[in-house]
Design a protein around this motif. Sequence first.
Motif, PDB file in Angstrom:
ATOM      1  N   VAL A   1     -13.228  28.364  22.570  1.00 16.00           N
ATOM      2  CA  VAL A   1     -12.376  29.556  22.563  1.00 16.00           C
ATOM      3  C   VAL A   1     -12.408  30.222  21.192  1.00 16.00           C
ATOM      4  O   VAL A   1     -12.464  31.454  21.073  1.00 16.00           O
ATOM      5  CB  VAL A   1     -10.933  29.194  22.953  1.00 16.00           C
ATOM      6  CG1 VAL A   1     -10.031  30.416  22.864  1.00 16.00           C
ATOM      7  CG2 VAL A   1     -10.889  28.616  24.350  1.00 16.00           C
TER       8      VAL A   1
ATOM      9  N   VAL B   1      -6.966  24.146  22.560  1.00 15.21           N
ATOM     10  CA  VAL B   1      -7.425  25.372  23.214  1.00 15.21           C
ATOM     11  C   VAL B   1      -6.372  26.469  23.072  1.00 15.21           C
ATOM     12  O   VAL B   1      -6.693  27.619  22.735  1.00 15.21           O
ATOM     13  CB  VAL B   1      -7.746  25.109  24.700  1.00 15.21           C
ATOM     14  CG1 VAL B   1      -7.960  26.415  25.456  1.00 15.21           C
ATOM     15  CG2 VAL B   1      -8.987  24.231  24.819  1.00 15.21           C
ATOM     16  N   GLY B   2      -5.105  26.118  23.318  1.00 15.76           N
ATOM     17  CA  GLY B   2      -4.043  27.109  23.180  1.00 15.76           C
ATOM     18  C   GLY B   2      -3.938  27.633  21.761  1.00 15.76           C
ATOM     19  O   GLY B   2      -3.818  28.846  21.541  1.00 15.76           O
TER      20      GLY B   2
ATOM     21  N   VAL C   1      -4.314  33.402  29.839  1.00 17.94           N
ATOM     22  CA  VAL C   1      -4.818  34.732  29.461  1.00 17.94           C
ATOM     23  C   VAL C   1      -4.153  35.799  30.338  1.00 17.94           C
ATOM     24  O   VAL C   1      -3.782  36.875  29.859  1.00 17.94           O
ATOM     25  CB  VAL C   1      -6.354  34.788  29.573  1.00 17.94           C
ATOM     26  CG1 VAL C   1      -6.863  36.216  29.404  1.00 17.94           C
ATOM     27  CG2 VAL C   1      -6.993  33.886  28.519  1.00 17.94           C
TER      28      VAL C   1
ATOM     29  N   TYR D   1       0.418  21.267  30.934  1.00 17.73           N
ATOM     30  CA  TYR D   1      -0.192  22.256  30.047  1.00 17.73           C
ATOM     31  C   TYR D   1       0.844  23.236  29.493  1.00 17.73           C
ATOM     32  O   TYR D   1       0.677  23.756  28.382  1.00 17.73           O
ATOM     33  CB  TYR D   1      -1.277  23.036  30.788  1.00 17.73           C
ATOM     34  CG  TYR D   1      -2.448  22.191  31.248  1.00 17.73           C
ATOM     35  CD1 TYR D   1      -2.855  21.074  30.532  1.00 17.73           C
ATOM     36  CD2 TYR D   1      -3.145  22.519  32.406  1.00 17.73           C
ATOM     37  CE1 TYR D   1      -3.925  20.307  30.949  1.00 17.73           C
ATOM     38  CE2 TYR D   1      -4.222  21.760  32.834  1.00 17.73           C
ATOM     39  CZ  TYR D   1      -4.607  20.647  32.107  1.00 17.73           C
ATOM     40  OH  TYR D   1      -5.664  19.898  32.532  1.00 17.73           O
TER      41      TYR D   1
ATOM     42  N   GLY E   1     -10.796  23.302  20.896  1.00 18.01           N
ATOM     43  CA  GLY E   1     -10.689  24.753  20.797  1.00 18.01           C
ATOM     44  C   GLY E   1     -11.920  25.414  20.233  1.00 18.01           C
ATOM     45  O   GLY E   1     -11.921  26.630  20.008  1.00 18.01           O
TER      46      GLY E   1
ATOM     47  N   TYR F   1      -6.445  27.857  30.844  1.00 15.02           N
ATOM     48  CA  TYR F   1      -6.957  29.040  30.160  1.00 15.02           C
ATOM     49  C   TYR F   1      -6.775  30.308  31.001  1.00 15.02           C
ATOM     50  O   TYR F   1      -6.221  31.308  30.530  1.00 15.02           O
ATOM     51  CB  TYR F   1      -8.436  28.835  29.812  1.00 15.02           C
ATOM     52  CG  TYR F   1      -9.057  30.013  29.095  1.00 15.02           C
ATOM     53  CD1 TYR F   1      -9.028  30.087  27.707  1.00 15.02           C
ATOM     54  CD2 TYR F   1      -9.666  31.049  29.795  1.00 15.02           C
ATOM     55  CE1 TYR F   1      -9.589  31.166  27.041  1.00 15.02           C
ATOM     56  CE2 TYR F   1     -10.238  32.132  29.145  1.00 15.02           C
ATOM     57  CZ  TYR F   1     -10.197  32.184  27.766  1.00 15.02           C
ATOM     58  OH  TYR F   1     -10.748  33.260  27.110  1.00 15.02           O
ATOM     59  N   GLU F   2      -7.249  30.294  32.243  1.00 15.66           N
ATOM     60  CA  GLU F   2      -7.187  31.502  33.076  1.00 15.66           C
ATOM     61  C   GLU F   2      -5.759  32.018  33.263  1.00 15.66           C
ATOM     62  O   GLU F   2      -5.485  33.201  33.006  1.00 15.66           O
ATOM     63  CB  GLU F   2      -7.839  31.243  34.439  1.00 15.66           C
ATOM     64  CG  GLU F   2      -9.327  31.442  34.470  1.00 15.66           C
ATOM     65  CD  GLU F   2      -9.845  31.520  35.903  1.00 15.66           C
ATOM     66  OE1 GLU F   2     -10.344  32.591  36.288  1.00 15.66           O
ATOM     67  OE2 GLU F   2      -9.745  30.511  36.629  1.00 15.66           O
TER      68      GLU F   2
ATOM     69  N   PHE G   1      -9.986  24.974  32.257  1.00 15.35           N
ATOM     70  CA  PHE G   1     -10.235  26.409  32.371  1.00 15.35           C
ATOM     71  C   PHE G   1      -9.435  27.002  33.521  1.00 15.35           C
ATOM     72  O   PHE G   1      -8.738  28.003  33.363  1.00 15.35           O
ATOM     73  CB  PHE G   1     -11.726  26.668  32.579  1.00 15.35           C
ATOM     74  CG  PHE G   1     -12.038  28.110  32.892  1.00 15.35           C
ATOM     75  CD1 PHE G   1     -11.889  29.078  31.917  1.00 15.35           C
ATOM     76  CD2 PHE G   1     -12.466  28.485  34.153  1.00 15.35           C
ATOM     77  CE1 PHE G   1     -12.154  30.421  32.201  1.00 15.35           C
ATOM     78  CE2 PHE G   1     -12.735  29.815  34.445  1.00 15.35           C
ATOM     79  CZ  PHE G   1     -12.579  30.791  33.464  1.00 15.35           C
TER      80      PHE G   1
ATOM     81  N   LEU H   1     -14.663  28.048  28.686  1.00 16.58           N
ATOM     82  CA  LEU H   1     -14.689  26.769  27.984  1.00 16.58           C
ATOM     83  C   LEU H   1     -16.047  26.082  28.067  1.00 16.58           C
ATOM     84  O   LEU H   1     -16.178  24.916  27.685  1.00 16.58           O
ATOM     85  CB  LEU H   1     -13.595  25.842  28.534  1.00 16.58           C
ATOM     86  CG  LEU H   1     -12.168  26.387  28.460  1.00 16.58           C
ATOM     87  CD1 LEU H   1     -11.166  25.299  28.822  1.00 16.58           C
ATOM     88  CD2 LEU H   1     -11.859  26.953  27.080  1.00 16.58           C
TER      89      LEU H   1
ATOM     90  N   LEU I   1      -6.822  29.969  21.063  1.00 14.88           N
ATOM     91  CA  LEU I   1      -6.643  31.227  21.779  1.00 14.88           C
ATOM     92  C   LEU I   1      -5.624  32.112  21.067  1.00 14.88           C
ATOM     93  O   LEU I   1      -5.866  33.320  20.847  1.00 14.88           O
ATOM     94  CB  LEU I   1      -6.192  30.939  23.214  1.00 14.88           C
ATOM     95  CG  LEU I   1      -5.817  32.131  24.083  1.00 14.88           C
ATOM     96  CD1 LEU I   1      -6.999  33.078  24.246  1.00 14.88           C
ATOM     97  CD2 LEU I   1      -5.316  31.659  25.448  1.00 14.88           C
TER      98      LEU I   1
ATOM     99  N   SER J   1      -5.688  20.747  25.609  1.00 15.54           N
ATOM    100  CA  SER J   1      -5.005  22.017  25.874  1.00 15.54           C
ATOM    101  C   SER J   1      -4.266  22.519  24.642  1.00 15.54           C
ATOM    102  O   SER J   1      -4.165  23.737  24.424  1.00 15.54           O
ATOM    103  CB  SER J   1      -4.043  21.863  27.056  1.00 15.54           C
ATOM    104  OG  SER J   1      -2.947  21.020  26.745  1.00 15.54           O
TER     105      SER J   1
END
Length: 364
Positions: free
Chosen positions: A224, A267-268, A178, A325, A221, A174-175, A170, A200, A271, A264
């Motif tokens: 997210v 998650v990507g 974004v 990442y 993911g 993530y942070e 995160f 997350l 997102l 990641s």
Amino acid sequence: MDYTQERVATLHDYGDADPDAPAGRAAVVVPMTDREYAGLAPERVFSELERVDPAEVVVPLRAPAERVPDFREWLAEFDVNLTLLWCDGPRVESLLADAGLDGERGKGRDVWLALGVAARRDYVVVHDADTTTYEARDVRKLLFPLADGFDFSKGYYARVENDRLYGRLFRLFYEPLVAALGDGADHDVLDFLGAFRYALAGECAMTSDLARGMRVQRRWGLEVGTLGEAFRLAGADGAAQVDLGRYEHDHRAVSGPTGLSEMSEGVGSALFRAIEDAGVEPDYDALPERYREHAARFVRAYGADAAFNGLDYDSEGERDQTATYADAIAEPGPDTRLPAWADAPLDPDEVAAAAAADADDAAD
């Protein structure tokens, strides 16, 4: 003491918050794998759920057949109305194949199977089983916004253990990602996704209507993807986040088949899928460099935060992680999300019956 509001309603715990909440109308989904059998953290979780007394606890289990009898016997020791949903049995697999929904297996698919069953209740809570600091009031906190007119709530908490900052995926992926997306677009979905203090986190709650309307990521993911669906179905004004205090649970290595680097990528992808659904078209060529710039800022900021509190902090190691990442930033591949149960060519009661029959056979 923090009382700041974000783009989504933010409910703070100023001491020992334990609000009244409709636990008796809720199903709690607790996904598990065979490695969590009789562990100390799951023991605590189910003991605390006895104090919650929800309408139902649904446990989607991913485990080989020989482990199912042990799980059934162990979980039967807890005084909760429990439905064990074995996700890997032949009948369940056949149902999914006949519906054209076979494919990748993982936590997301397990949770999706459970959501169909859990949504027969008015509210659904989802959380993991590996939290050593879990309390009964965590469920009541997550449910409270739903009784107050919201459609979705998300937990947030501090990831500080052993004099170190955790929550690396995160904080470091993530942070800043974004933030980098915000450089190239001004959109409500980015404000929404950036408003969650721990996006997350696996802990969330939703109305049964939202649970039935939500498409679900199959593997990484999930969290997210859930936020993206919450934005689509409820919007920022229908969502809240609640303070769950300080959580301690399992940590992952950066590398390896289930490490943070592989996560990641999921998650990507989730997102990017969520923001594309909302109409944002990222510049994928420019995004990695923008991410690196923001990631360097976050590493510096978290390093200062750690030093301020006398915590150990490996700045070089965190910068190395952001370099790893950055390689996960790419256009999402084919959309393999599982459909909303409202549109699925499956009956959740049929799935529950098949899972129960499979578990019976495994016990025999």
